[in-house]
Write a protein that holds these residues in place. Structure first.
Motif, PDB file in Angstrom:
ATOM      1  N   ARG A   1     -56.544 -35.673 101.421  1.00  0.00           N
ATOM      2  CA  ARG A   1     -56.620 -36.924 102.152  1.00  0.00           C
ATOM      3  C   ARG A   1     -56.838 -36.681 103.656  1.00  0.00           C
ATOM      4  NH1 ARG A   1     -54.794 -41.649 100.123  1.00  0.00           N
ATOM      5  NH2 ARG A   1     -53.429 -40.613  98.648  1.00  0.00           N
TER       6      ARG A   1
ATOM      7  N   LEU B   1     -61.946 -32.284  95.124  1.00  0.00           N
ATOM      8  CA  LEU B   1     -63.265 -32.670  94.614  1.00  0.00           C
ATOM      9  C   LEU B   1     -63.416 -34.189  94.666  1.00  0.00           C
ATOM     10  CD1 LEU B   1     -65.893 -31.726  93.118  1.00  0.00           C
ATOM     11  CD2 LEU B   1     -64.687 -32.261  91.004  1.00  0.00           C
ATOM     12  N   GLU B   2     -62.365 -34.907  94.244  1.00  0.00           N
ATOM     13  CA  GLU B   2     -62.417 -36.371  94.316  1.00  0.00           C
ATOM     14  C   GLU B   2     -62.581 -36.831  95.756  1.00  0.00           C
ATOM     15  OE1 GLU B   2     -59.697 -38.863  92.137  1.00  0.00           O
ATOM     16  OE2 GLU B   2     -59.383 -37.287  90.657  1.00  0.00           O
TER      17      GLU B   2
ATOM     18  N   ILE C   1     -61.620 -25.306  95.919  1.00  0.00           N
ATOM     19  CA  ILE C   1     -61.714 -26.768  95.971  1.00  0.00           C
ATOM     20  C   ILE C   1     -61.107 -27.236  94.660  1.00  0.00           C
ATOM     21  CG2 ILE C   1     -63.248 -28.774  96.004  1.00  0.00           C
ATOM     22  CD1 ILE C   1     -65.206 -27.228  97.666  1.00  0.00           C
ATOM     23  N   ASP C   2     -59.928 -27.817  94.709  1.00  0.00           N
ATOM     24  CA  ASP C   2     -59.295 -28.204  93.450  1.00  0.00           C
ATOM     25  C   ASP C   2     -59.729 -29.616  93.051  1.00  0.00           C
ATOM     26  OD1 ASP C   2     -57.775 -30.003  94.836  1.00  0.00           O
ATOM     27  OD2 ASP C   2     -55.848 -29.218  94.195  1.00  0.00           O
ATOM     28  N   ALA C   3     -59.213 -30.100  91.928  1.00  0.00           N
ATOM     29  CA  ALA C   3     -59.695 -31.373  91.391  1.00  0.00           C
ATOM     30  C   ALA C   3     -59.424 -32.519  92.359  1.00  0.00           C
ATOM     31  CB  ALA C   3     -59.039 -31.642  90.037  1.00  0.00           C
ATOM     32  N   SER C   4     -58.296 -32.499  93.055  1.00  0.00           N
ATOM     33  CA  SER C   4     -57.987 -33.566  94.009  1.00  0.00           C
ATOM     34  C   SER C   4     -58.985 -33.548  95.161  1.00  0.00           C
ATOM     35  CB  SER C   4     -56.576 -33.395  94.567  1.00  0.00           C
ATOM     36  OG  SER C   4     -55.630 -33.311  93.542  1.00  0.00           O
TER      37      SER C   4
ATOM     38  N   TYR D   1     -57.272 -28.433  98.865  1.00  0.00           N
ATOM     39  CA  TYR D   1     -56.460 -28.682  97.668  1.00  0.00           C
ATOM     40  C   TYR D   1     -55.676 -29.962  97.884  1.00  0.00           C
ATOM     41  CZ  TYR D   1     -52.101 -26.903  99.783  1.00  0.00           C
ATOM     42  OH  TYR D   1     -50.994 -26.715 100.555  1.00  0.00           O
ATOM     43  N   PHE D   2     -54.914 -30.349  96.874  1.00  0.00           N
ATOM     44  CA  PHE D   2     -54.314 -31.682  96.874  1.00  0.00           C
ATOM     45  C   PHE D   2     -53.571 -32.031  98.152  1.00  0.00           C
ATOM     46  CE2 PHE D   2     -51.565 -28.743  94.572  1.00  0.00           C
ATOM     47  CZ  PHE D   2     -50.334 -28.942  95.154  1.00  0.00           C
ATOM     48  N   ALA D   3     -52.876 -31.046  98.748  1.00  0.00           N
ATOM     49  CA  ALA D   3     -52.028 -31.385  99.893  1.00  0.00           C
ATOM     50  C   ALA D   3     -52.848 -31.758 101.127  1.00  0.00           C
ATOM     51  CB  ALA D   3     -51.087 -30.230 100.212  1.00  0.00           C
TER      52      ALA D   3
END
Lengths: 611, 611
Positions: A499, A533-534, A528-531, A494-496
């Protein structure tokens, strides 16, 4: 009406009024059990109710009023047959702190009508919040207060409660909602005003008597031939003996006379009779502060109450419905708010006694309310003679069980993060009061969890020889392949941590020039969130540019469902395999090397099975 | 000094001053590339710097000052060779909003010295926060702003910026930091004060010219024989043509004369010369408000800047160090704060042009600063004639690219939670301003993540025939056993879902009276915290009481390490198996039924492998 229809009808009713569920089976035996339990709990509750009202900085009778209507309401709406609702130590401490914030008057001073109004409003608002949470089915929200936070909060509250009672116990005038304020008020005492020896003598006497009774009375009573349970219940009623003895002493020696040498603080005139039903008249100037205090009181009260009810229910194989409990406890508090009471919750010691005494239904609680009603009609003249130091001793003895220092070490041994959350909650509560403490605990435990998930553990895995099982290459002796890296990601993406995943994967491939295939083993990836996924798309692009094929394996159904709504499966350099073993067979030099066709099979199999 | 020692020495220096890493290889070719890029970027930057200063509600020259020292500092400390630092649209909008909060003066009014002081203090504090975060290596903190939140925030900011420029474009006087305030200020305009046609004519003329240049100029220039890249760069410099043309028009028609019929708002007197280096003199009365604004500005600026730098670096296979970038961007902002500037960040369009023009090292940025210095020494008399409506048109054209409405649909299609976070961020930003918007976005995305993990997905799994692989019984055709339930838990176990796990397991066993063994398959469990450990102990007790043995399988190394510090492995009714297949073999009627001895082997194997 047929038998079946009546059954269905009463079940519908029971959904909203649990009373309807058990009342039709109520018989003489249940009545007898409930009545006995009520008598014993009432005898325990009278001194506790007085003591906790004083702890909250309120007149003693408020505790009695809070033990009538709320108990009746809980009997009607509660799902626990043994939970004994009423004033409890921690909620009283939190009430004192909230009142000090709302009125600017410190809890330890003489109570004013303004403070009483604030307490009523607090009970009403806490209750309304609980009912709202119950109707919205938000019972699960309390789970965000973790066990270590509760443990640290309870220990610190226990210490604060005991510290706050050292004043009344010794005749000193101490104030404050945390250790710092109490220390300052101790240092600020005018010289010459010190410990009042007669007060301290009676207080310590009661304390010693209660401790001795707790340790030795049970065996003594058992020696008289009573059962262990009965003996245990006898010991729980010793506070009433301390109350009677010290009141008689105060009456006999006329200790309440202000001019007498040994005069000491007594409970004083308690108005006889019943509370008046009315809405609180206090108008708050700081609604957000009031709401925050009420929220914390209601949440802490509910967490404690629910844990207690569930523990007792499990012993009898009964079930507790958290959302109904929210409504029941909320209505009890609203009842307290309109009948001259204070915030209430389920009390530990009284509930256990209620359980041991065999309370069969919530009616035991209603009978207890009747007992308190009789006490406030008949005993008020006598209660006026009760020394406050006796109540302080009762609180101290009752509160000692909250303190669990060993839990700190135990929690630290299991997990440094949990231990840290516990310790910070403990320290903040002691030094900055109960409200800051519980908030700090919630924030720190959420923060630690987010920090942990933002730096996920991942492991290169290899095949455990002769099986289809893959484990960490650093912990286990496993087969590997220089052209194939299988990375098991031990966290939802997820987003956190998106990266962080990019960095991990890029570092891995930079270290292995011979790499041709990278498999991300996703059995531990629950989201797997949108961040993320990117990030996966970025990783896929860079891998492709570097001549490495990116594959996925063991993608779970719900995650795969989502990925199908994106372009990733299409753009992926490699394939999506049902299991890591399938990927191993298709890609490894140790595998069967059936090649691309086999890999495609893996994908279509996944698609077919997930579809 | 030996060659090696010098190499090691310069590497140590390069750790703190990236400049040291590339300066020794600097040659005439790099110099030429940097100089060319700097000339082009300077020509772009002059009108943008003026425009963004006005957008922030500050005098035009502040934008020029913010484009000198900060660029030099970034050249010394930054790790990106192409990032062009300076005033940018979103940060200027956030600065306007923060200044309005700090001074009580709305950003669209004429700028006061107080507002300028607030902007300087904001830049200084933002910079100090960034440097502190860099020294503490907190670069990862920005990951808590998810991509959907950034996307929603950028779109909303783009809309707000365009809305805020409609006033200067048309000669209307509009104020406010969100759509509601702007709408109110539109309705509150005195009757008779309407759109100023000459202003609107010039503004729309510039806007149309810029749009046409963007669409068609590139092909036109390419038709003249220039390469595509050169043609693209030419188009980026069209704003300077609009600036020159409209300034000449204003000078020729004397549009600045207050008494003339067609007089309109011009940039006005821009003091020639260099900024004075001094500390900001503004004293904030609301430090927590200032800190919060500065934190949001620094975080948003850093997130944007880092993403841009990483994208450009990846194209040249260079690496960006987030913590060093924090320090470099922080020092740039501190530089802006002491040299009469405003908060700065990496600008998208200028960085791309810088990259395309072939900037070889951060020195290109320092040369750009030199260009701006020359402009502010030589061009100020001319800039005074520049109509504000031209700058509004330039901002509107530059900002349109921020708006990405399609992202809303795309994100919703992939995940409802992410789509919700995006939409809420967008709406709150539009209706309540940039600071509330970004905070709402962070809170909502964390809240959704926590809500999701607090109600974990779990699945009863069975064996995929002929393999050692286990999948969801509802999605796949698998083998099962009535006496054995294998529950795969798809989430780490922590306080927020500990009770949920209890409920799930107890409901499962209540439904299956024939059950004798329950295996919790833990391949997706990356953490068992102290609260969840207590829940597992409760589950184990209740299972044992109900005659069901609780087993665990596929417990990961780090989780197992922790469990060994607790009493659970000892008290567990069943065993801990290395793999779910081992558990299946030992417990299922389909398994090999080697029985208890085999199960014990599983445990000792786990212990040996994990030890």
């Amino acid at each position: 009406m047929s038998e079946q229809a009546r059954g269905a009808d009463s079940r519908t009713l029971a959904r909203w009024l649990p009373l309807a569920g058990w009342l039709e089976h109520y018989d003489r035996q249940s009545f007898g059990r409930d009545l006995l339990a009520a008598v014993i709990v009432s005898v325990m509750l009278v001194p506790q109710a007085l003591a906790y009202a004083l702890l909250a900085g309120l007149p003693a009778q408020v505790g009695l009023y809070a033990s009538m209507l709320p108990l009746v309401l809980y009997a009607l709406f509660g799902t626990s047959s043994t939970l004994a609702v009423g004033p409890v130590a921690i909620i009283s401490l939190m009430t004192a702190s909230a009142i000090a914030g709302m009125t600017g008057v410190d809890g330890a001073a003489l109570s004013t009508p303004e403070m009483l109004g604030a307490a009523l409003l607090l009970a009403l608002v806490s209750g309304a919040l609980l009912v709202t949470m119950g109707l919205l089915r938000l019972g699960a929200l309390v789970n965000f207060i973790s066990h270590p936070v509760i443990s640290g909060f309870m220990t610190a509250s226990g210490i604060l409660i005991i510290a706050s009672q050292l004043g009344p116990l010794s005749g000193l005038s101490l104030k404050g909602g945390n250790l710092i304020e109490m220390g300052q008020s101790l240092l600020a005492l005018p010289t010459g005003i010190g410990i009042h020896l007669p007060t301290l003598t009676i207080g310590l006497g009661c304390w010693a008597g209660l401790i001795l009774a707790r340790r030795h009375l049970k065996n003594g009573v058992m020696a008289l031939g009573l059962s262990e349970t009965t003996a245990g219940m006898c010991c729980k009623t010793t506070p009433i003996i301390a109350v009677i003895a010290s009141s008689l002493l105060a009456w006999g020696l006329n200790l309440g006379d202000q001019n007498a040498e040994h005069s000491m603080a007594l409970v004083g005139a308690v108005p006889a009779g019943l509370p008046v039903i009315s809405l609180p008249s206090f108008v708050s100037h700081d609604w957000s502060g009031l709401l925050m205090s009420a929220l914390l009181i209601s949440v802490v009260g509910f967490v404690e109450s629910l844990a207690l009810a569930q523990t007792l229910a499990a012993r009898r194989r009964q079930r507790i419905d958290p959302d109904k409990e929210l409504i029941a406890l909320g209505l009890s508090n609203m009842g307290a708010g309109v009948s001259g009471g204070m915030p209430v919750s389920g009390g530990l010691s009284r509930s256990v006694v209620n359980f041991d005494a065999g309370a069969a239904t919530p009616l035991a609680g209603a009978f207890t309310a009747l007992g308190i009603l009789l006490a406030s009609l008949l005993l008020t003249d006598w209660l006026a003679w009760l020394p406050r130091t006796t109540l302080a001793a009762i609180i101290i003895v009752a509160t000692t069980s909250l303190i669990d220092i060993a839990a700190i070490k135990r929690t630290f041994r299991y997990s440094r993060g949990d231990g840290t959350a516990l310790t910070i909650t403990l320290i903040v509560t002691l030094l900055h009061g109960v409200e800051s403490g519980i908030m700090a605990g919630v924030v720190i435990s959420l923060g630690l969890y987010l920090k942990r998930t933002s730096q996920p553990h991942s492991a290169l895995v290899g095949r455990v020889s002769g099986t289809e099982h893959f484990r960490n290459v650093e912990r286990h002796a496993v087969e590997t392949d220089p052209e194939l890296a299988i990375l098991r990601i031990d966290e939802s993406l997820y987003f956190a941590n998106a990266r962080y995943l990019e960095d991990t994967v890029l570092a891995l491939t930079a270290d292995r020039p011979s790499l041709r295939h990278l498999v991300l083993a996703c059995q531990a990836v629950n989201l797997i969130d949108a961040s993320a996924l990117e990030s996966l798309e970025v990783i896929n692009e860079r891998m492709t540019a570097a001549g490495v094929k990116l594959h996925l394996s063991e993608v779970k159904g719900p995650v795969m469902d989502r990925l199908k709504c994106s372009d990733l499966p299409e753009n992926l350099g490699g394939e999506i395999y049902l299991s890591t073993f399938d990927a191993w067979q298709a890609l490894s030099i140790h595998g069967s090397h059936c090649g691309q066709a086999c890999a495609r099979d893996g994908v279509s199999q996944t698609a077919a099975l997930n579809g």
